[in-house]
Design a protein around this motif. Structure first.
Motif, PDB file in Angstrom:
ATOM      1  N   TYR A  81      45.578  41.353  32.556  1.00 53.82           N
ATOM      2  CA  TYR A  81      46.338  40.519  33.495  1.00 53.82           C
ATOM      3  C   TYR A  81      46.600  39.140  32.907  1.00 53.82           C
ATOM      4  CZ  TYR A  81      46.695  37.391  37.596  1.00 53.82           C
ATOM      5  OH  TYR A  81      47.066  36.411  38.504  1.00 53.82           O
ATOM      6  N   HIS A  82      45.581  38.524  32.339  1.00 56.65           N
ATOM      7  CA  HIS A  82      45.744  37.174  31.777  1.00 56.65           C
ATOM      8  C   HIS A  82      46.525  37.191  30.473  1.00 56.65           C
ATOM      9  CE1 HIS A  82      43.307  35.023  34.689  1.00 56.65           C
ATOM     10  NE2 HIS A  82      42.372  35.956  34.597  1.00 56.65           N
ATOM     11  N   PHE A  83      46.245  38.154  29.592  1.00 55.73           N
ATOM     12  CA  PHE A  83      46.992  38.248  28.339  1.00 55.73           C
ATOM     13  C   PHE A  83      48.481  38.491  28.598  1.00 55.73           C
ATOM     14  CE2 PHE A  83      43.050  39.486  25.783  1.00 55.73           C
ATOM     15  CZ  PHE A  83      43.073  38.316  25.037  1.00 55.73           C
ATOM     16  N   ASN A  84      48.787  39.144  29.718  1.00 55.02           N
ATOM     17  CA  ASN A  84      50.168  39.473  30.077  1.00 55.02           C
ATOM     18  C   ASN A  84      50.873  38.311  30.775  1.00 55.02           C
ATOM     19  OD1 ASN A  84      52.248  41.437  30.009  1.00 55.02           O
ATOM     20  ND2 ASN A  84      51.892  41.937  32.168  1.00 55.02           N
ATOM     21  N   GLY A  85      50.321  37.107  30.618  1.00 54.96           N
ATOM     22  CA  GLY A  85      50.943  35.937  31.251  1.00 54.96           C
ATOM     23  C   GLY A  85      50.672  35.848  32.729  1.00 54.96           C
ATOM     24  N   THR A  86      49.455  36.268  33.153  1.00 58.52           N
ATOM     25  CA  THR A  86      49.047  36.337  34.564  1.00 58.52           C
ATOM     26  C   THR A  86      50.051  37.138  35.392  1.00 58.52           C
ATOM     27  OG1 THR A  86      50.060  34.184  35.099  1.00 58.52           O
ATOM     28  CG2 THR A  86      47.722  34.190  34.509  1.00 58.52           C
ATOM     29  N   ASP A  87      50.502  38.234  34.830  1.00 54.67           N
ATOM     30  CA  ASP A  87      51.424  39.139  35.524  1.00 54.67           C
ATOM     31  C   ASP A  87      50.684  40.448  35.793  1.00 54.67           C
ATOM     32  OD1 ASP A  87      53.642  40.281  36.660  1.00 54.67           O
ATOM     33  OD2 ASP A  87      54.637  40.729  34.750  1.00 54.67           O
ATOM     34  N   TRP A  88      50.432  40.721  37.078  1.00 56.47           N
ATOM     35  CA  TRP A  88      49.693  41.926  37.469  1.00 56.47           C
ATOM     36  C   TRP A  88      50.663  43.101  37.576  1.00 56.47           C
ATOM     37  CZ3 TRP A  88      44.723  43.172  37.654  1.00 56.47           C
ATOM     38  CH2 TRP A  88      44.341  44.338  38.332  1.00 56.47           C
ATOM     39  N   VAL A  89      50.402  44.142  36.795  1.00 54.79           N
ATOM     40  CA  VAL A  89      51.336  45.273  36.722  1.00 54.79           C
ATOM     41  C   VAL A  89      50.729  46.556  37.282  1.00 54.79           C
ATOM     42  CG1 VAL A  89      52.547  44.321  34.738  1.00 54.79           C
ATOM     43  CG2 VAL A  89      50.578  45.831  34.364  1.00 54.79           C
ATOM     44  N   TYR A  90      49.562  46.466  37.907  1.00 55.26           N
ATOM     45  CA  TYR A  90      48.864  47.672  38.352  1.00 55.26           C
ATOM     46  C   TYR A  90      49.024  47.967  39.841  1.00 55.26           C
ATOM     47  CZ  TYR A  90      46.666  46.909  33.828  1.00 55.26           C
ATOM     48  OH  TYR A  90      46.443  46.702  32.495  1.00 55.26           O
ATOM     49  N   GLY A  91      49.805  47.164  40.541  1.00 53.67           N
ATOM     50  CA  GLY A  91      50.048  47.435  41.953  1.00 53.67           C
ATOM     51  C   GLY A  91      49.113  46.698  42.883  1.00 53.67           C
ATOM     52  N   SER A  92      49.564  46.570  44.141  1.00 51.38           N
ATOM     53  CA  SER A  92      48.813  45.819  45.141  1.00 51.38           C
ATOM     54  C   SER A  92      47.465  46.453  45.447  1.00 51.38           C
ATOM     55  CB  SER A  92      49.648  45.694  46.422  1.00 51.38           C
ATOM     56  OG  SER A  92      48.922  45.040  47.441  1.00 51.38           O
ATOM     57  N   ALA A  93      47.433  47.790  45.575  1.00 48.02           N
ATOM     58  CA  ALA A  93      46.180  48.470  45.928  1.00 48.02           C
ATOM     59  C   ALA A  93      45.132  48.282  44.843  1.00 48.02           C
ATOM     60  CB  ALA A  93      46.446  49.955  46.169  1.00 48.02           C
ATOM     61  N   MET A  94      45.549  48.406  43.587  1.00 46.34           N
ATOM     62  CA  MET A  94      44.601  48.245  42.493  1.00 46.34           C
ATOM     63  C   MET A  94      44.098  46.810  42.405  1.00 46.34           C
ATOM     64  SD  MET A  94      43.063  50.133  40.397  1.00 46.34           S
ATOM     65  CE  MET A  94      41.995  49.981  38.972  1.00 46.34           C
ATOM     66  N   CYS A  95      44.938  45.851  42.761  1.00 48.95           N
ATOM     67  CA  CYS A  95      44.500  44.459  42.788  1.00 48.95           C
ATOM     68  C   CYS A  95      43.374  44.278  43.794  1.00 48.95           C
ATOM     69  CB  CYS A  95      45.679  43.543  43.128  1.00 48.95           C
ATOM     70  SG  CYS A  95      45.223  41.803  43.312  1.00 48.95           S
TER      71      CYS A  95
END
Length: 334
Positions: A81-95
């Protein structure tokens, strides 16, 4: 549930895209993951299959090693998540799942370390009177209660939506951006109470227990004091790890919400995230504490090294020496 859309300040934009968030924090998580997974997996194996009998201290350490392993297994998600520029790509449920498990295991570890400190206090200060209480059945019941308490305490953290889409940056954050109404209402009142129950009370109990242990060991007669050196060092080590790894992040968390209640500022949140990432190093240090704090664990490690070392090697000789000459202090044998 769809991600909420948020508008944030320039200060927050710089914080989310800065090198601390995108390089330093995830790098710490990667290093902790690499070092901690084999150490805690080995500890779980030792406590589960090699260490006999299953005394209360062993049960608490097994649960702590399990909490540490579950915690570090989530770090690749946080690092990505952080390496990706604080962009969460795994979906709301996984968050929600990652956030819940992350904090549940973190504060579950705090509660379990408090239980270990109480067990050590009873073993050293009241060795005879505490025998009826310090049994395997009670230790299992206490561990179950601590896990249930951690689950119940962390559950309210993930009830609100955790992901937020930031159109200006074209990224989706996980847990790092909240609506103002939640920051000034729900979280503002929840986190002070949460920190008191799940950190500051355990901190007071742990400090008091190890303070009493150290005092008793220092008052021991000269002949006994020399035999209890390892126990004394272990007590100081555990207390230091607890204070250094967990105190900064919890104090910064409270300070962040106190600051936010007076003015819209995220200046302390960056420091909180850095402190949390540094605090995760405790997952690497706990197995070291097991080695010095449990004679049975130390013997099993020595036997494992003895098996793996070539016949007649220095490792094998050292292992044999450590098995025959190890002192079993009051902190170790109870």
């Amino acid at each position: 549930m769809a991600d909420t859309k948020q508008q944030i300040s320039k200060e927050a934009e710089l914080f989310l895209t800065g090198s601390l968030m995108t390089t330093v924090i995830p790098s710490i998580y990667v290093l902790v993951f690499i070092a901690s997974v084999p150490l805690n997996a080995a500890a779980i194996f030792m406590f589960s299959f090699r260490v006999r009998p299953k005394k209360p201290a062993v049960i608490y350490m097994l649960n702590l090693a399990t909490a540490d392993l579950l915690f570090v297994l989530l770090l690749p998600f946080k690092a990505s998540y952080h390496f990706n520029g604080t962009d969460w790509v795994y979906g709301s449920a996984m968050c929600r799942v990652v956030t819940f498990a992350f904090y549940c295991n973190m504060y579950g570890s705090v509660l379990l370390m408090m239980c270990i400190s109480v067990d050590r206090f009873l073993a050293v200060v009241y060795p005879i009177r505490s025998l009826a209480w310090r049994c395997q059945r009670n230790a299992v019941a206490v561990c179950c209660a601590m896990w249930l308490l951690a689950v119940a305490g962390v559950m309210p953290i993930v009830l609100p939506e955790q992901t937020a889409y930031l159109p200006d940056l074209n990224i989706t954050t996980c847990y790092d951006v909240k609506e103002d109404s939640e920051m000034h209402g729900y979280y503002l009142y929840f986190f002070p109470a949460f920190s008191c129950v799940f950190f500051f009370i355990p901190l007071i109990v742990t400090t008091a227990c190890y303070g009493s242990i150290i005092r008793v060991l220092l008052r021991a007669s000269e002949s006994k004091r020399s035999k209890k050196t390892r126990a004394l060092v272990t007590a100081i080590m555990v207390l230091t790890v607890f204070v250094v790894c967990f105190t900064p992040s919890n104090i910064l968390l409270l300070a962040h919400y106190a600051e936010y209640s007076k003015q819209h500022s995220d200046s302390l949140y960056t420091a909180y995230l850095v402190a949390t990432s540094i605090g995760s190093v405790n997952c690497c240090l706990d197995p070291v504490i097991y080695y010095f704090g449990s004679s049975q664990y130390r013997k099993q490690v020595a036997r494992l090294l003895c098996r793996q070392a070539p016949p007649g090697s220095s490792s094998q000789k050292t292992s044999k020496t450590s098995q025959s000459g190890t002192f079993q202090g009051s902190l170790e044998k109870r």
